[in-house]
Design an enzyme around this catalytic site. Structure first.
Site, short mmCIF file in Angstrom:
data_model
loop_
_atom_site.label_atom_id
_atom_site.label_comp_id
_atom_site.label_asym_id
_atom_site.label_seq_id
_atom_site.Cartn_x
_atom_site.Cartn_y
_atom_site.Cartn_z
N ASP A 53 0.79 -1.22 0.00
CA ASP A 53 0.00 0.00 0.00
C ASP A 53 0.83 1.29 0.00
O ASP A 53 0.64 2.15 -0.87
CB ASP A 53 -0.95 -0.04 1.20
CG ASP A 53 -1.83 1.18 1.31
OD1 ASP A 53 -1.33 2.25 1.72
OD2 ASP A 53 -3.03 1.06 1.02
N PRO A 111 -5.08 2.82 -0.55
CA PRO A 111 -5.01 2.01 -1.78
C PRO A 111 -5.54 0.60 -1.59
O PRO A 111 -6.23 0.06 -2.47
CB PRO A 111 -3.52 2.03 -2.13
CG PRO A 111 -3.05 3.34 -1.59
CD PRO A 111 -3.80 3.51 -0.30
N ASP A 112 -5.24 -0.02 -0.44
CA ASP A 112 -5.77 -1.36 -0.17
C ASP A 112 -7.29 -1.35 -0.12
O ASP A 112 -7.95 -2.23 -0.68
CB ASP A 112 -5.23 -1.87 1.18
CG ASP A 112 -3.86 -2.53 1.05
OD1 ASP A 112 -3.54 -3.02 -0.04
OD2 ASP A 112 -3.13 -2.55 2.05
N PHE A 113 -7.86 -0.38 0.57
CA PHE A 113 -9.30 -0.38 0.74
C PHE A 113 -10.03 0.06 -0.53
O PHE A 113 -11.15 -0.38 -0.81
CB PHE A 113 -9.70 0.46 1.95
CG PHE A 113 -9.48 -0.28 3.23
CD1 PHE A 113 -10.48 -1.08 3.76
CD2 PHE A 113 -8.26 -0.24 3.87
CE1 PHE A 113 -10.26 -1.80 4.91
CE2 PHE A 113 -8.03 -0.95 5.03
CZ PHE A 113 -9.04 -1.74 5.55
#
Length: 411
Positions: A142, A170-172
């Protein structure tokens, strides 16, 4: 309840690890999908052993993003493990993976291999940068994507260095796109009978989240500046410190709110000042206006300012830490943001609720994150393997059930 959920009856083989993939499949599990977490034979999914907070030997990181899933320990590096996976894939609806590009093909379980046994499969691959291209082979996570995407460069104080966003956005973002794209692909399959391959990357999702900064950048040829909590195109729109040292965020993004602010602070002269008459003018004279407002807000405690701003319907909020937001904020409590699920060894586990309030088919919290290999035999039986076949796989070390690891024993 579970039979009434939107994705009830759909089976997902989840090969994803860390955060983006697991959170995306958890969202799908919350609305009914049977998510089967296919884990590495020895230590399981990477996040099982990460972080510094554990409950009965289980990582808080893993617990928070893997509810509504079952776990099977399967050695995909052995031919028998690959064959067992393909046997399950034959009857699955969705496969999700976020290994480094090319890994699933080397293991013999990539899209083409699965499509050969199940043409209706939805096969979703999540990566940092994309499945092909100059960066596809590079390791990343991320913050690396935050750095590359331009997001980190626009975060931080004006005269300070770039700063990582406090949450793994970015992950979510990728997790939300994964859940969205799988649902869209399933709907398309319902209408046409066609499966398909889905490819999404943290990089593309993060750059997409820059809207509307992208338009400004592409049209001016200049990157957004770092402005701390301030906004590049709205003023006043930032954190301010009150007399008691606490901060609050003020957001005047329309002329109506600017006018209301001037009334609230009893400064009509600011509204009539030509330097501050329009938002464009206020942006040009940002420093002068901020100096005026900083001096004003330093005269009263934050609670008084927030009450006054609310009375005049000016958007503002206290700067809360996450603990206060989760434990003390009345709106968060009213929204039912924290739920409790029962874990087989850790007991009652508090975690975040599904973020969408489905009025007709509310999210269902059927199970906590699974123990490693907790459902191995159960899953294989459901996919058609008999007891003798499962025993053979277990003796060969291809499949394991749940065996407490050393960290479990210590805990």
């Amino acid at each position: 309840m579970a039979s009434q959920l939107p994705l009830s009856g759909y089976k997902i083989l989840d090969l994803t690890v860390m955060t983006a993939g697991p959170v995306g499949t958890m969202l799908l599990g919350d609305i009914g999908a049977d998510v089967i977490k296919v884990e590495e034979i020895e230590k399981g999914e990477l996040s099982r052993n990460m972080g510094t907070v554990f409950a009965a030997g289980e990582s808080s990181m893993f617990l928070s993003q893997n509810r509504n899933k079952r776990s099977i320990r399967l050695d995909l590096k052995q031919p028998a493990g690959r064959d067992a996976f393909l046997a399950m894939a034959r009857h699955a609806d969705v496969i999700t993976e976020n290994f480094r590009p090319g890994t699933v093909d080397r293991l013999g379980i990539g899209y083409e291999a699965v499509k050969a046994v199940n043409p209706r499969i939805i096969y979703a691959s999540v990566s940092a940068f994309g499945q092909t291209g100059p960066y596809a082979h590079l390791p990343a996570n991320d913050p690396v994507v935050q750095a590359l995407s331009g997001v980190m460069a626009m975060t931080g104080e004006a005269n300070g260095p770039p700063v990582r966003i406090g949450t793994p956005y970015p992950d979510f973002g990728a997790a939300a796109l994964l859940a969205y794209s799988v649902c869209a692909a399933l709907l398309h399959r319902e209408r046409t009978g066609e499966g398909q391959k889905l490819e999404l990357s943290l990089l593309s999702g993060t750059i997409f989240s820059a809207i509307p900064r992208d338009g400004e950048t592409l049209r001016t040829g200049e990157a957004p500046p770092r402005l701390g909590s301030a906004h590049p195109t709205f003023v006043p729109y930032r954190n301010y410190r009150a007399a008691d040292g606490h901060f609050f965020f003020l957001a005047c993004f329309t002329e109506k709110f600017w006018s209301a602010l001037c009334k609230a602070i009893k400064r009509p002269d600011l509204a009539s000042d030509t330097r501050f008459a329009t938002n464009v003018a206020r942006c040009v004279h940002r420093a002068a206006l901020d100096a005026e407002l900083e001096a004003i807000f330093a005269t009263r405690p934050v609670a008084e300012w927030l009450a006054l701003l609310a009375e005049h319907e000016v958007p503002a909020a206290p700067i809360q830490d996450l603990h206060d937001a989760l434990r003390k904020d009345p709106q968060v409590a009213h929204n039912g943001t924290v739920v409790t699920v029962q874990h087989p060894t850790a007991g009652a586990i508090e975690m975040l609720a599904h973020p969408v309030d489905f009025k007709g088919t509310p999210a269902n919290y059927r199970r906590a994150a699974p123990l490693l290999g907790e459902h191995s035999a159960e899953i294989l039986t459901e996919f058609g393997l008999d007891a003798a076949a499962i025993a053979t796989l277990e003796r060969s070390g291809v499949v394991h059930g749940h065996v407490p690891l050393e960290k479990d024993k210590v805990a």
